[in-house]
Enzyme design. Structure first.
Site, PDB file in Angstrom:
ATOM      1  N   SER A 165      29.701  32.111  32.902  1.00 29.28           N
ATOM      2  CA  SER A 165      28.328  32.590  33.107  1.00 29.28           C
ATOM      3  C   SER A 165      27.451  32.150  31.960  1.00 29.28           C
ATOM      4  O   SER A 165      27.782  32.355  30.789  1.00 29.28           O
ATOM      5  CB  SER A 165      28.309  34.123  33.173  1.00 29.28           C
ATOM      6  OG  SER A 165      29.029  34.574  34.276  1.00 29.28           O
ATOM      7  N   GLU A 248      33.893  45.523  27.889  1.00 29.11           N
ATOM      8  CA  GLU A 248      33.032  45.134  28.999  1.00 29.11           C
ATOM      9  C   GLU A 248      33.341  45.874  30.301  1.00 29.11           C
ATOM     10  O   GLU A 248      32.911  45.456  31.346  1.00 29.11           O
ATOM     11  CB  GLU A 248      33.098  43.612  29.216  1.00 29.11           C
ATOM     12  CG  GLU A 248      34.452  43.088  29.657  1.00 29.11           C
ATOM     13  CD  GLU A 248      34.307  41.753  30.401  1.00 29.11           C
ATOM     14  OE1 GLU A 248      34.421  41.798  31.629  1.00 29.11           O
ATOM     15  OE2 GLU A 248      34.062  40.721  29.764  1.00 29.11           O
ATOM     16  N   GLU A 366      42.100  44.939  42.446  1.00 35.61           N
ATOM     17  CA  GLU A 366      43.568  44.944  42.367  1.00 35.61           C
ATOM     18  C   GLU A 366      44.024  44.944  40.913  1.00 35.61           C
ATOM     19  O   GLU A 366      44.963  45.660  40.543  1.00 35.61           O
ATOM     20  CB  GLU A 366      44.149  43.735  43.104  1.00 35.61           C
ATOM     21  CG  GLU A 366      44.055  43.821  44.627  1.00 35.61           C
ATOM     22  CD  GLU A 366      42.653  43.585  45.175  1.00 35.61           C
ATOM     23  OE1 GLU A 366      41.814  42.996  44.456  1.00 35.61           O
ATOM     24  OE2 GLU A 366      42.377  44.016  46.314  1.00 35.61           O
TER      25      GLU A 366
HETATM   26  C1  LIG Z   1      29.640  35.915  39.107  1.00 36.14           C
HETATM   27  C2  LIG Z   1      30.879  35.663  38.306  1.00 36.14           C
HETATM   28  C3  LIG Z   1      30.757  35.445  36.948  1.00 36.14           C
HETATM   29  C4  LIG Z   1      31.912  35.179  36.191  1.00 36.14           C
HETATM   30  N1  LIG Z   1      31.754  34.932  34.853  1.00 36.14           N
HETATM   31  C5  LIG Z   1      32.839  34.567  34.125  1.00 36.14           C
HETATM   32  C6  LIG Z   1      32.683  34.211  32.757  1.00 36.14           C
HETATM   33  O1  LIG Z   1      31.580  34.248  32.205  1.00 36.14           O
HETATM   34  N2  LIG Z   1      33.768  33.824  32.065  1.00 36.14           N
HETATM   35  C7  LIG Z   1      35.016  33.790  32.632  1.00 36.14           C
HETATM   36  O2  LIG Z   1      35.967  33.469  31.939  1.00 36.14           O
HETATM   37  N3  LIG Z   1      35.196  34.130  33.947  1.00 36.14           N
HETATM   38  C8  LIG Z   1      34.130  34.493  34.701  1.00 36.14           C
HETATM   39  N4  LIG Z   1      34.294  34.835  36.031  1.00 36.14           N
HETATM   40  C9  LIG Z   1      35.601  34.690  36.627  1.00 36.14           C
HETATM   41  C10 LIG Z   1      36.278  36.008  36.945  1.00 36.14           C
HETATM   42  O3  LIG Z   1      36.765  36.609  35.781  1.00 36.14           O
HETATM   43  C11 LIG Z   1      37.384  35.708  37.967  1.00 36.14           C
HETATM   44  O4  LIG Z   1      36.746  35.355  39.169  1.00 36.14           O
HETATM   45  C12 LIG Z   1      38.317  36.859  38.192  1.00 36.14           C
HETATM   46  O5  LIG Z   1      39.096  37.116  37.052  1.00 36.14           O
HETATM   47  C13 LIG Z   1      39.252  36.601  39.399  1.00 36.14           C
HETATM   48  O6  LIG Z   1      39.888  35.373  39.271  1.00 36.14           O
HETATM   49  P1  LIG Z   1      39.870  34.307  40.474  1.00 36.14           P
HETATM   50  O7  LIG Z   1      38.459  34.122  40.889  1.00 36.14           O
HETATM   51  O8  LIG Z   1      40.621  33.125  40.028  1.00 36.14           O
HETATM   52  O9  LIG Z   1      40.610  35.006  41.679  1.00 36.14           O
HETATM   53  P2  LIG Z   1      42.191  35.184  41.875  1.00 36.14           P
HETATM   54  O10 LIG Z   1      42.811  35.615  40.602  1.00 36.14           O
HETATM   55  O11 LIG Z   1      42.732  33.976  42.515  1.00 36.14           O
HETATM   56  O12 LIG Z   1      42.216  36.386  42.882  1.00 36.14           O
HETATM   57  C14 LIG Z   1      41.932  36.278  44.283  1.00 36.14           C
HETATM   58  C15 LIG Z   1      42.321  37.581  44.969  1.00 36.14           C
HETATM   59  O13 LIG Z   1      43.717  37.819  44.795  1.00 36.14           O
HETATM   60  C16 LIG Z   1      43.932  39.080  44.198  1.00 36.14           C
HETATM   61  N5  LIG Z   1      45.067  39.025  43.293  1.00 36.14           N
HETATM   62  C17 LIG Z   1      45.314  38.168  42.280  1.00 36.14           C
HETATM   63  N6  LIG Z   1      46.436  38.494  41.628  1.00 36.14           N
HETATM   64  C18 LIG Z   1      46.938  39.592  42.245  1.00 36.14           C
HETATM   65  C19 LIG Z   1      48.076  40.426  42.033  1.00 36.14           C
HETATM   66  N7  LIG Z   1      48.944  40.218  41.058  1.00 36.14           N
HETATM   67  N8  LIG Z   1      48.257  41.458  42.867  1.00 36.14           N
HETATM   68  C20 LIG Z   1      47.385  41.700  43.869  1.00 36.14           C
HETATM   69  N9  LIG Z   1      46.302  40.973  44.112  1.00 36.14           N
HETATM   70  C21 LIG Z   1      46.068  39.928  43.312  1.00 36.14           C
HETATM   71  C22 LIG Z   1      42.665  39.364  43.434  1.00 36.14           C
HETATM   72  O14 LIG Z   1      42.497  40.740  43.212  1.00 36.14           O
HETATM   73  C23 LIG Z   1      41.618  38.789  44.359  1.00 36.14           C
HETATM   74  O15 LIG Z   1      41.343  39.724  45.358  1.00 36.14           O
HETATM   75  C24 LIG Z   1      33.174  35.131  36.805  1.00 36.14           C
HETATM   76  C25 LIG Z   1      33.274  35.362  38.171  1.00 36.14           C
HETATM   77  C26 LIG Z   1      32.155  35.612  38.931  1.00 36.14           C
HETATM   78  C27 LIG Z   1      32.307  35.838  40.398  1.00 36.14           C
END
Ligand SMILES: Cc1cc2nc3c(=O)[nH]c(=O)nc-3n(C[C@H](O)[C@H](O)[C@H](O)COP(=O)(O)OP(=O)(O)OC[C@H]3O[C@@H](n4cnc5c(N)ncnc54)[C@H](O)[C@@H]3O)c2cc1C
Lengths: 379, 321
Positions: A165, A248, A366
Site C-alpha cells: 500500500s 495494527e 481465518e
Molecule cells: C487493500 C490491501 C492492502 C494491502 N496492503 C499490504 C501492504 O501494505 N503490505 C503488505 O505486505 N501486504 C499488504 N496486503 C496483503 C495482505 O496482507 C494479504 O492479502 C493477506 O495477508 C492475505 O494474503 P493473500 O492475499 O496472499 O491470501 P491467501 O493467504 O492466499 O489467502 C486466501 C484465502 O485462504 C485463506 N487461508 C490461507 N491460509 C489458511 C489457513 N492456514 N487456514 C485456513 N484458511 C487459510 C485465507 O484466510 C483467505 O481466505 C494488502 C492487501 C489488501 C487487500
C-alpha cells in the site's frame, strides 16, 4: 475464563478540547476532499493535510521529543485517530509511518535510523510502507523468499514484494527479508528499512477493483542497501514483525472504514425514518458502540503495557465484519439507485466495491481466528 | 476491581455455586439473607450502597451459575423504591415494567411498577397473576393490578431499560459458562482419532463464539459505566441489549453445534445456560424493539451528530488518574 476483561479508557488531559482541535483542523481542509475519499479514509492521500497534522502536533504524538514527537499518551493519540476516521479525513499518507514504522524504529532502530526518519515522519513529510507480502507469502508470511545477502558494500537484495500500500508515495519500506541463506520459516529473517529511490528497485502499480492505484509490486534486482539499514537484530525479523502487527490490529481503523456511509444514511432518511430503516440504524449503532468499547479497552491495555494479542484479533475480526457488512445492509434496506449521484449512492457504490479488502489487509478472518484459537489453548 | 466489589463477588460466587442446582424455595431464603436486594440502596437508607458496576459483577455471576431464583429483580425493585422514597416491604419484591411480564411473579410478596413517571408498590393481594413460563422453565407471569397500590410516588426510572441491563449482565455470565463448557467438551471429545479442538473448523467456530462473548462483556461494562457516570444511560442500554441479543443469536447455535447430541440432553448442563439466553433475548425488549428505540434516537441526532453524541457521552466517563 473471562475472555475480554475490560480496562477503562482514561486518557489524561482535556479530551473534548483535543477532539475540537482535530475537528477544527478538518473543517479548514475538508472543502477540497472528494466524497469517496471520506470513506475508507486511511487509504486516501492528502499531503497538505498530513503536513498540517504534523504542524499541529497531531502526528507522532507519543514519540520522544528528541525525535520530533510530543510525548503524549497512546490514548490521546487514539482519540485523534478515531476523530480523523469518523470525520473521514484522508489520513493515508502518514498512516503507516505514524502507526507502525515509527514506533518500530523507536523500539528497534539505531540512533542514526531514528535521526534519519523520525523527525520527518513526525512533521508529516516522510512516509513509509509495509514490505511483507510476496506472491507466495500471504497469510503464510513465514514463507517469504526475498533475500538479502551481506557483502562488504552492503545488503544485496533480490526478490519481490506485492500488495504494498502506498509504496509509490512512500520514501521507505520496512521490508522483511531472508538474511540467512538456506533458512526456512521463522528463522533467518530480518527487517531492512529500505529507501525506495535506491537503484535496482522498481515499483509497479496494481490497479485495484475500485479502479484506484493504491497498492503496488516492488521488485528488487541486486539492489544494494547500506548495511546500517538493518533494523533491530539480524535473524530477529519474525519476532519484530509480530510486534509490528500487534500495533495494527485493534485500532479504530478496523471498524470505522465505512462510517461515512452510516453518516450519509442517517442524513438521507432524516429525523423520522421508516421503522425498518430506524431499526437498521439502531442495529448499526449498537455494533459501532460495542466495537468502540472493545477497541478503547484494548488500547487501554496496550497503553498499560499489556500484550492483548487475542483481544486485538477479536476487535479486528468483529470490526472488519461490521464495516464490511455495513454497505451490504444499507443496500438491502434502502431502495438506492446505484447509478444516481446522491451522496448516499456514491458512497454505497464505493464501499460495496471497496469493502471486500477490509478483511484481507492486516490478516484474514481465518488467520485472526487462528490466533484467537491459539490464545484459547485450542492449538 | 475495588476491594469491596471483590469481596462482594467472592461472596456471590460461593453462594451462587451452591444454589446452582436448587429451586426457588431453597434458594430465595439464602439470597434474601445475603442481602443482595439492597445492593443499590444507599447506606444511609440501610442498604449496601453499591453501584451499577457492583450489580454487573453480581448478576454476571448469577448468570454464570444459572441461579434458579430471582437475583436481578429484587435489586431493581428496591432501587426504584429507594429512588421514589417508598419504604420497602418485607420479602421478595419483583418488577412490572410496562408491557413486560413479571419474572417470578407468583412467588412475589409485592410488585413494583413504574409508569408515566410514577412508581407504585402493589402488595401481592392487589395482584392477579396469569402464570407463564420462560423457555428455561422459569416463572414469567402476567400481572393485572386488581387492588390499589400500597404506595406511590414520582419516579423517573425506566424499569424496562434497567431490566434490559440486568439481562445483559446475566447473559455475559451465561455466555461465559456455555463457552467454558464448550471449550472443555471440544478438548475432551475425540472423533476421527483426535480431539475436536484440533479441527480447524471447530477452532474457528470457537473463536467466533469467543468474539460474541467478548462483545457482550464489553457492552455490559460500558453500560454499567454509563449508568454510574451519566444522568441518563438510554443510549448505552439500548446498544448493549441489542448487541447482546445479536450475540445470543450468533453464539448459542455454535455452543450447541460443537457439543453434538450430548448438548441437547436435559441432563447435560449446557441447556441451563442456553435456554435462559433464549429467554433473555426476548425479555425487556427484543432486537426489533431496541433497534427501533436506538435508531429513532440516532436519527434525530443527524449523521455527524451520532459521533458527536457518542464521544460526548464517553468523554464524560473518563476518570482522572
Ligand atoms: C487493500 C490491501 C492492502 C494491502 N496492503 C499490504 C501492504 O501494505 N503490505 C503488505 O505486505 N501486504 C499488504 N496486503 C496483503 C495482505 O496482507 C494479504 O492479502 C493477506 O495477508 C492475505 O494474503 P493473500 O492475499 O496472499 O491470501 P491467501 O493467504 O492466499 O489467502 C486466501 C484465502 O485462504 C485463506 N487461508 C490461507 N491460509 C489458511 C489457513 N492456514 N487456514 C485456513 N484458511 C487459510 C485465507 O484466510 C483467505 O481466505 C494488502 C492487501 C489488501 C487487500
Amino acid at each position: 475464563m473471562q475472555i475480554f476483561p475490560i480496562r477503562p479508557f482514561n486518557p489524561p488531559g482535556d479530551i473534548p478540547a483535543l477532539r475540537q482541535q482535530v475537528r477544527d483542523l478538518v473543517a479548514q481542509h475538508e472543502s477540497h476532499w472528494q466524497l469517496e475519499s471520506r470513506a475508507n479514509c486511511w487509504f486516501s492521500f492528502d499531503e497538505a493535510f498530513s503536513k498540517a497534522l504534523g504542524k499541529a502536533g497531531l502526528l507522532a504524538m507519543n514519540w520522544p521529543k528528541e525525535y520530533g514527537g510530543h510525548e503524549r499518551t497512546m490514548l490521546e493519540r487514539y482519540v485523534v485517530l478515531e476523530e480523523l476516521l469518523a470525520l473521514g479525513a484522508p489520513a493515508g499518507l502518514h498512516w503507516i509511518a505514524d502507526r507502525q514504522t515509527g514506533p518500530l524504529l523507536i523500539r528497534y532502530g539505531t540512533e542514526a535510523q531514528k535521526q534519519k526518519y523520525l523527525p520527518g515522519m513526525a512533521r508529516g513529510e516522510i512516509y513509509a510502507c509495509i514490505g511483507l507480502s510476496e506472491p507466495n507469502a500471504g497469510s503464510d508470511l513465514a514463507s517469504v523468499r526475498t533475500s538479502a545477502r551481506k557483502t562488504p558494500e552492503g545488503w544485496r537484495v533480490n526478490g519481490q514484494k506485492v500488495w504494498t500500500s502506498g509504496a509509490h508515495r512512500s520514501h521507505a519500506a520496512l521490508t522483511l527479508v531472508r538474511t540467512e541463506e538456506g533458512s526456512e520459516r521463522h528463522a533467518g529473517l530480518s527487517q531492512l528499512m529500505i529507501d525506495l529511490d535506491t537503484p535496482g528497485i522498481t515499483i509497479r502499480p496494481i490497479v485495484d477493483m475500485t479502479g484506484s492505484h493504491h497498492f503496488n509490486e516492488i521488485f528488487f534486482e541486486d539492489a544494494l542497501i547500506p548495511l546500517d539499514a538493518l533494523v533491530g537484530t539480524e535473524g530477529n525479523g519474525w519476532k519484530q514483525v509480530v510486534a509490528e502487527l500487534a500495533l495494527e490490529r485493534s485500532g479504530p481503523e478496523r471498524y470505522l472504514s465505512s462510517h461515512a456511509l452510516l453518516v450519509a444514511l442517517i442524513d438521507a432518511v432524516g429525523p423520522e425514518p421508516a421503522p425498518d430503516i430506524a431499526q437498521l440504524i439502531g442495529r448499526l449503532t449498537a455494533e459501532l458502540w460495542t466495537l468502540r468499547q472493545m477497541s478503547m479497552s484494548t488500547a487501554a491495555k496496550l497503553d498499560a503495557g499489556e500484550d492483548p494479542v487475542v483481544e486485538a484479533a477479536i476487535v479486528k475480526d468483529l470490526g472488519n465484519a461490521y464495516e464490511q457488512a455495513l454497505p451490504r445492509l444499507v443496500q438491502a434496506a434502502v431502495d438506492a439507485d446505484l447509478a444516481d449521484r446522491t451522496d448516499l449512492s456514491r458512497l454505497l457504490v464505493w464501499l460495496l466495491v471497496q469493502s471486500p479488502s477490509y478483511s484481507l489487509r492486516g490478516g484474514t478472518p481465518e488467520v485472526l481466528r487462528g490466533i484467537i484459537a491459539k490464545g484459547l489453548g485450542l492449538r | 476491581m475495588s476491594d469491596n466489589r471483590q469481596l462482594l463477588a467472592d461472596m456471590a460466587e460461593g453462594l451462587f455455586a451452591e444454589l446452582a442446582e436448587s429451586d426457588f424455595e431453597a434458594a430465595w431464603p439464602r439470597l434474601a439473607e445475603a442481602g443482595f436486594s439492597t445492593l443499590l440502596v444507599p447506606e444511609d437508607k440501610g442498604g449496601f450502597g453499591g453501584d451499577w458496576g457492583d450489580v454487573l459483577a453480581v448478576l454476571r455471576l448469577a448468570g454464570r451459575n444459572a441461579v434458579p431464583a430471582p437475583v436481578a429483580e429484587p435489586i431493581l425493585a428496591h432501587h426504584v423504591l429507594a429512588l421514589a422514597g417508598i419504604e420497602a416491604p418485607q420479602g421478595f419484591v419483583s418488577i412490572a415494567a410496562p408491557g413486560c411480564r413479571v419474572p417470578w411473579g407468583r412467588h412475589a410478596d409485592a410488585v413494583v411498577s413504574v409508569e408515566d413517571g410514577k412508581a407504585s408498590l402493589y402488595m401481592v393481594d392487589a395482584c392477579t397473576f396469569t402464570e407463564g413460563e420462560s423457555p428455561a422453565g422459569e416463572p414469567l407471569d402476567a400481572v393485572t393490578f386488581t387492588g390499589t397500590a400500597a404506595a406511590g410516588a414520582p419516579c423517573e426510572a425506566d424499569l424496562a431499560a434497567l431490566g434490559a441491563f440486568a439481562r445483559v449482565a446475566q447473559a455475559s455470565g451465561a455466555l461465559e459458562a456455555a463457552f467454558t463448557l464448550a471449550i472443555e467438551h471440544v478438548n475432551q471429545r475425540q472423533q476421527f482419532g483426535r480431539p475436536l479442538a484440533k479441527f480447524q473448523a471447530v477452532q474457528q467456530a470457537m473463536a467466533e463464539f469467543s468474539e460474541e462473548a467478548a462483545a457482550v462483556d464489553a457492552s455490559a461494562a460500558g453500560c454499567a459505566a454509563a449508568l454510574d457516570g451519566l444522568d441518563e444511560a438510554g443510549f448505552e442500554i439500548a446498544s448493549a441489549k441489542l448487541r447482546t441479543n445479536i450475540a445470543i443469536d450468533r453464539a448459542t447455535p455454535i455452543a450447541h453445534r460443537v457439543h453434538g447430541a450430548i448438548g441437547f440432553t436435559m441432563e447435560y448442563a449446557l441447556n441451563r445456560y442456553t435456554r435462559r439466553l433464549m429467554s433473555w433475548r426476548s425479555e425487556f425488549g427484543n432486537d426489533a424493539h431496541w433497534a427501533g428505540v436506538l435508531g429513532r434516537r440516532v436519527a434525530t441526532l443527524g449523521g455527524k451528530g451520532l459521533w458527536v453524541e457518542m464521544t460526548r457521552r464517553s468523554d464524560r466517563l473518563i476518570q482522572p488518574a
